[in-house]
Design an enzyme around this catalytic site. Structure first.
Site, PDB file in Angstrom:
ATOM      1  N   LYS A  31       0.841  -1.211   0.000  1.00 24.90           N
ATOM      2  CA  LYS A  31       0.000   0.000   0.000  1.00 24.90           C
ATOM      3  C   LYS A  31       0.873   1.256   0.000  1.00 24.90           C
ATOM      4  CE  LYS A  31      -1.784   1.656   3.983  1.00 24.90           C
ATOM      5  NZ  LYS A  31      -1.588   3.085   4.262  1.00 24.90           N
ATOM      6  N   ASN A  32       1.838   1.349   0.913  1.00 25.77           N
ATOM      7  CA  ASN A  32       2.583   2.596   1.069  1.00 25.77           C
ATOM      8  C   ASN A  32       3.610   2.831  -0.032  1.00 25.77           C
ATOM      9  OD1 ASN A  32       1.013   3.160   3.229  1.00 25.77           O
ATOM     10  ND2 ASN A  32       2.482   2.474   4.758  1.00 25.77           N
ATOM     11  N   ARG A 102      -3.600  10.279   4.338  1.00 25.94           N
ATOM     12  CA  ARG A 102      -2.382  11.079   4.480  1.00 25.94           C
ATOM     13  C   ARG A 102      -1.595  11.190   3.184  1.00 25.94           C
ATOM     14  NH1 ARG A 102      -0.417  13.666   8.167  1.00 25.94           N
ATOM     15  NH2 ARG A 102       1.790  14.055   8.447  1.00 25.94           N
ATOM     16  N   CYS A 126      -4.540   8.568   9.678  1.00 29.01           N
ATOM     17  CA  CYS A 126      -4.758   7.965  10.993  1.00 29.01           C
ATOM     18  C   CYS A 126      -4.365   8.951  12.104  1.00 29.01           C
ATOM     19  CB  CYS A 126      -3.919   6.702  11.138  1.00 29.01           C
ATOM     20  SG  CYS A 126      -4.300   5.479   9.895  1.00 29.01           S
ATOM     21  N   ARG A 131       0.717  15.163  13.615  1.00 26.95           N
ATOM     22  CA  ARG A 131       1.519  14.607  12.519  1.00 26.95           C
ATOM     23  C   ARG A 131       1.959  15.783  11.632  1.00 26.95           C
ATOM     24  NH1 ARG A 131      -1.178   9.213  10.094  1.00 26.95           N
ATOM     25  NH2 ARG A 131       0.922   8.902   9.248  1.00 26.95           N
ATOM     26  N   PRO A 132       3.012  16.476  12.062  1.00 29.37           N
ATOM     27  CA  PRO A 132       3.426  17.696  11.332  1.00 29.37           C
ATOM     28  C   PRO A 132       3.956  17.377   9.930  1.00 29.37           C
ATOM     29  CG  PRO A 132       5.015  17.124  13.020  1.00 29.37           C
ATOM     30  CD  PRO A 132       3.880  16.164  13.178  1.00 29.37           C
ATOM     31  N   ILE A 133       4.022  18.395   9.099  1.00 30.15           N
ATOM     32  CA  ILE A 133       4.647  18.201   7.770  1.00 30.15           C
ATOM     33  C   ILE A 133       5.746  19.238   7.558  1.00 30.15           C
ATOM     34  CG2 ILE A 133       2.577  17.143   6.772  1.00 30.15           C
ATOM     35  CD1 ILE A 133       2.134  19.722   5.224  1.00 30.15           C
ATOM     36  N   ASP A 134       6.328  19.687   8.665  1.00 26.19           N
ATOM     37  CA  ASP A 134       7.381  20.715   8.578  1.00 26.19           C
ATOM     38  C   ASP A 134       8.587  20.265   7.743  1.00 26.19           C
ATOM     39  OD1 ASP A 134       7.613  18.902  10.839  1.00 26.19           O
ATOM     40  OD2 ASP A 134       9.475  19.961  11.276  1.00 26.19           O
ATOM     41  N   GLN A 135       8.910  18.991   7.779  1.00 30.40           N
ATOM     42  CA  GLN A 135      10.068  18.504   7.008  1.00 30.40           C
ATOM     43  C   GLN A 135       9.791  18.501   5.507  1.00 30.40           C
ATOM     44  OE1 GLN A 135      13.092  17.745   8.598  1.00 30.40           O
ATOM     45  NE2 GLN A 135      11.890  18.726  10.245  1.00 30.40           N
ATOM     46  N   ASP A 315       4.171   0.357  12.263  1.00 33.60           N
ATOM     47  CA  ASP A 315       2.906  -0.175  11.730  1.00 33.60           C
ATOM     48  C   ASP A 315       2.644  -1.618  12.138  1.00 33.60           C
ATOM     49  OD1 ASP A 315       2.926   1.628   8.535  1.00 33.60           O
ATOM     50  OD2 ASP A 315       2.458   2.216  10.600  1.00 33.60           O
ATOM     51  N   ILE A 337       8.041   6.281  17.308  1.00 36.85           N
ATOM     52  CA  ILE A 337       7.774   7.112  16.118  1.00 36.85           C
ATOM     53  C   ILE A 337       6.667   8.133  16.351  1.00 36.85           C
ATOM     54  CG2 ILE A 337       7.107   7.077  13.667  1.00 36.85           C
ATOM     55  CD1 ILE A 337       9.797   5.742  14.106  1.00 36.85           C
ATOM     56  N   ARG A 407      -9.020  -0.099   4.375  1.00 32.69           N
ATOM     57  CA  ARG A 407      -8.104   0.860   3.743  1.00 32.69           C
ATOM     58  C   ARG A 407      -6.807   0.174   3.324  1.00 32.69           C
ATOM     59  NH1 ARG A 407      -6.540   5.814   7.122  1.00 32.69           N
ATOM     60  NH2 ARG A 407      -5.162   5.898   5.328  1.00 32.69           N
TER      61      ARG A 407
HETATM   62  C1  EPZ Z   1       4.226   6.797   6.677  1.00 29.57           C
HETATM   63  O1  EPZ Z   1       3.550   7.868   7.324  1.00 29.57           O
HETATM   64  C2  EPZ Z   1       3.197   5.694   6.517  1.00 29.57           C
HETATM   65  N1  EPZ Z   1       2.097   6.159   5.678  1.00 29.57           N
HETATM   66  C3  EPZ Z   1       2.658   5.271   7.888  1.00 29.57           C
HETATM   67  O2  EPZ Z   1       1.825   4.121   7.661  1.00 29.57           O
HETATM   68  C4  EPZ Z   1       3.828   4.846   8.783  1.00 29.57           C
HETATM   69  O3  EPZ Z   1       3.333   4.611  10.079  1.00 29.57           O
HETATM   70  C5  EPZ Z   1       4.904   5.950   8.833  1.00 29.57           C
HETATM   71  O4  EPZ Z   1       5.308   6.304   7.497  1.00 29.57           O
HETATM   72  C6  EPZ Z   1       6.141   5.504   9.590  1.00 29.57           C
HETATM   73  O5  EPZ Z   1       6.698   4.387   8.962  1.00 29.57           O
HETATM   74  C7  EPZ Z   1       2.276   6.141   4.334  1.00 29.57           C
HETATM   75  O6  EPZ Z   1       3.317   5.753   3.827  1.00 29.57           O
HETATM   76  C8  EPZ Z   1       1.117   6.623   3.503  1.00 29.57           C
HETATM   77  P1  EPZ Z   1       6.694   9.770   8.851  1.00 29.57           P
HETATM   78  P2  EPZ Z   1       4.287   9.324   7.403  1.00 29.57           P
HETATM   79  O7  EPZ Z   1       6.737  11.063   8.125  1.00 29.57           O
HETATM   80  O8  EPZ Z   1       5.069   9.547   6.176  1.00 29.57           O
HETATM   81  C9  EPZ Z   1       7.389  12.963  12.269  1.00 29.57           C
HETATM   82  C10 EPZ Z   1      -0.133   2.831   7.677  1.00 29.57           C
HETATM   83  O9  EPZ Z   1      -0.756   2.256   8.577  1.00 29.57           O
HETATM   84  N2  EPZ Z   1       7.348  13.977  11.194  1.00 29.57           N
HETATM   85  O10 EPZ Z   1       7.741   8.749   8.569  1.00 29.57           O
HETATM   86  O11 EPZ Z   1       3.255  10.324   7.797  1.00 29.57           O
HETATM   87  C11 EPZ Z   1       6.054  12.278  12.473  1.00 29.57           C
HETATM   88  O12 EPZ Z   1       5.200  13.039  13.314  1.00 29.57           O
HETATM   89  C12 EPZ Z   1       0.418   4.223   7.920  1.00 29.57           C
HETATM   90  O13 EPZ Z   1       0.103   2.331   6.551  1.00 29.57           O
HETATM   91  C13 EPZ Z   1       7.675  15.295  11.507  1.00 29.57           C
HETATM   92  O14 EPZ Z   1       7.965  15.627  12.655  1.00 29.57           O
HETATM   93  O15 EPZ Z   1       5.270   9.102   8.636  1.00 29.57           O
HETATM   94  C14 EPZ Z   1       6.459  10.982  13.102  1.00 29.57           C
HETATM   95  O16 EPZ Z   1       6.676  11.189  14.477  1.00 29.57           O
HETATM   96  C15 EPZ Z   1       0.093   4.720   9.310  1.00 29.57           C
HETATM   97  N3  EPZ Z   1       7.662  16.217  10.513  1.00 29.57           N
HETATM   98  C16 EPZ Z   1       7.788  10.670  12.413  1.00 29.57           C
HETATM   99  O17 EPZ Z   1       8.252  11.914  11.871  1.00 29.57           O
HETATM  100  C17 EPZ Z   1       7.351  15.887   9.212  1.00 29.57           C
HETATM  101  O18 EPZ Z   1       7.363  16.780   8.340  1.00 29.57           O
HETATM  102  C18 EPZ Z   1       7.688   9.663  11.276  1.00 29.57           C
HETATM  103  O19 EPZ Z   1       6.647  10.078  10.421  1.00 29.57           O
HETATM  104  C19 EPZ Z   1       7.010  14.542   8.930  1.00 29.57           C
HETATM  105  C20 EPZ Z   1       7.029  13.610   9.931  1.00 29.57           C
END
Ligand code: EPZ
Length: 438
Positions: A31-32, A102, A126, A131-135, A315, A337, A407
């Site tokens: 999926k991802n 997301r 979820c 869940r910030p997107i600052d990065q 996950d 995480i 999903r």
């Molecule tokens: C992806 O989410 C997956 N979703 C999630 O799977 C998975 O849990 C996650 O990666 C971790 O492996 C998809 O691929 C669609 P991250 P993502 O950015 O990209 C922080 C599922 O069940 N962060 O790796 O949103 C964040 O808050 C889903 O399939 C920032 O601080 O996860 C977290 O603590 C659930 N700033 C950590 O990084 C940012 O700009 C990792 O998040 C982005 C993230």
């Protein structure tokens, strides 16, 4: 959801648990990975044919969004799709399209990478706390974008054309790594992503982009180097098996003391999960593209800390929480995480589990066996954990909000029935009138 008779109807999963799973199950595409690949098709004015696509609602939503934005989307059989985004409009992508999940934020990177601008409403997804997107935003700015937060939660990126740069991620983020790759493959010059995520689906995206004519190197390590190219072309590609779907069936077999052959697997992707199951007393036999999981009646405890790949995947944390609730001894789960990914445990407690949560650590005192109950799914992986709990529990378990499970798990009920589980989906009609009268 009311149907034409004014009756509330919703689907639930019903499980009579306590029986070991036995037999064979085949895993679908990741999926991802697919959600990133589908977004990447925006980068070429050509046809991309992608095989081994899972038949799940997140994929259907992404295909719907692409076709709403002008893509020619053609399903070729159940697990293959052809997409041509030649006539793609680069207008704003509104909240009603991006809210369901997301991965819609990948449209930012893909549209910016193709057109040099993008306007996409904030994603949903979820609920694990903030869940910030600052990065992501920082990556786009480093590639030359001016970023404006407009009304209706729309994020607007604007620049002549993305320009390559050195980007050091403060947090290892799958989403930010993917989004920056999408934006950088057609940028002018070289982009280097340091502290990049190394998940299998990041590598799958790099392989897909390279089959479109991109030049992405180092995916799967923490330094990804991207030489921007002028154009990308269509391709034919088969996505990898879903690491988390594999892990979910491994844990379902383990939690029921079963013996299951899991097909369409890349064993290397499963190393951290296999290692933990071995610690719990489960036998895992690795073959080229399958795993044979055989478990004793009662499992041993273990300690888990979720980390970025190749660490133990977050996950898989809920599924292990369900399994360890009836293991021998005291298990400890640390969520490394997300801020708040233990909400599902209140549903396990309803089934007799003995769990104490303190911030990002959960302590599970294993009980002899969980007891069936009426429970609910809070999100996709928590929903899978509820199914695993019901399969291992004594008695009947009813699970609501199962749309979360759909999903990310194709035909989970029929796959589990194929392994001998007494499980079924049932539409539960609650007469709206009766509810009104009582
Ligand atoms: C992806 O989410 C997956 N979703 C999630 O799977 C998975 O849990 C996650 O990666 C971790 O492996 C998809 O691929 C669609 P991250 P993502 O950015 O990209 C922080 C599922 O069940 N962060 O790796 O949103 C964040 O808050 C889903 O399939 C920032 O601080 O996860 C977290 O603590 C659930 N700033 C950590 O990084 C940012 O700009 C990792 O998040 C982005 C993230």
């Amino acid at each position: 959801m009311e149907n034409d008779k004014g009756v509330d109807s919703l689907e639930k999963i019903f499980i009579n648990g306590g029986e070991p799973l036995r037999g064979e199950v085949t895993i679908g595409g990741a999926k991802n990975a697919v959600l990133a690949l589908l977004s990447a098709t925006i980068l070429a004015k050509d046809t991309c044919r992608i095989q081994n696509i899972p038949n799940i609602s997140d994929v259907s939503i992404m295909l719907h969004i692409l076709s709403q934005l002008g893509a020619d989307v053609r399903r070729v059989g159940k697990h293959t799709v052809e997409i041509n985004t030649k006539y793609f409009n680069s207008g704003v992508v509104p909240q009603e399209l991006t809210k369901p999940f997301r991965a819609s934020y990948y449209l930012l990177g893909a549209l910016f990478g193709r057109f040099g601008h993008a306007r996409v409403a904030m994603p949903g997804g979820c609920d694990f706390g903030v869940r910030p997107i600052d990065q992501h935003i920082r990556g786009f700015e480093m590639l030359g974008a001016s970023v404006v937060f407009e009304e209706n939660a729309v994020i607007a990126l604007q620049s002549e054309q993305p320009v390559g740069n050195l980007i050091y991620l403060d947090v290892v983020s799958v989403g930010a790594t993917v989004n920056i790759m999408l934006a950088a493959v057609r940028a002018r010059g070289v982009t280097i992503i340091e502290n990049a995520a190394k998940e299998p689906h990041v590598v799958d995206l790099a392989n897909f982009l390279n089959s479109m004519g991109a030049d992405v190197r180092g995916a799967g390590t923490d330094v990804v180097k991207i030489h921007g190219v002028k154009e990308l072309h269509g391709c034919e590609y088969t996505t990898i098996p879903d690491q988390i779907e594999v892990g979910t069936y491994m844990v379902a077999a383990a939690a029921t003391g079963g013996r299951v052959l899991i097909r369409n697997v890349i064993p290397k992707h499963m190393e951290s999960i296999t290692a933990k199951l071995l610690e719990c007393g489960v036998d895992v036999q690795e073959n080229d593209d399958s795993l044979l999981v055989a478990a004793p009646r009662r499992l041993q405890r273990c300690k888990i800390k979720t980390m970025p790949h190749p660490g133990f995947p977050t996950d898989m944390q809920p599924q292990f929480g369900a399994m360890l609730s009836a293991a021998e001894g005291t298990s400890i789960l640390s969520e490394g995480i997300f801020d708040n990914r233990f909400r599902y445990m209140d549903q396990l407690v309803r089934m007799g589990a003995q769990i104490k949560v303190d911030g990002k650590v959960a302590v599970i005192e294993g009980v002899q066996q969980l007891k069936g109950a009426q429970i609910k799914a809070y999100d996709l992986r928590a929903g899978a954990a509820m199914v695993i709990a019901g399969l291992s529990a004594q008695g009947t378990t009813e699970i609501e909000n199962i749309e979360f499970i759909d999903r990310g798990y194709e035909e989970i009920v029929s796959k589990l029935q194929g392994l001998g589980a007494d499980i079924r989906r049932k539409e539960v009609r609650e007469a709206a009138q009766e509810k009104a009268v009582s």
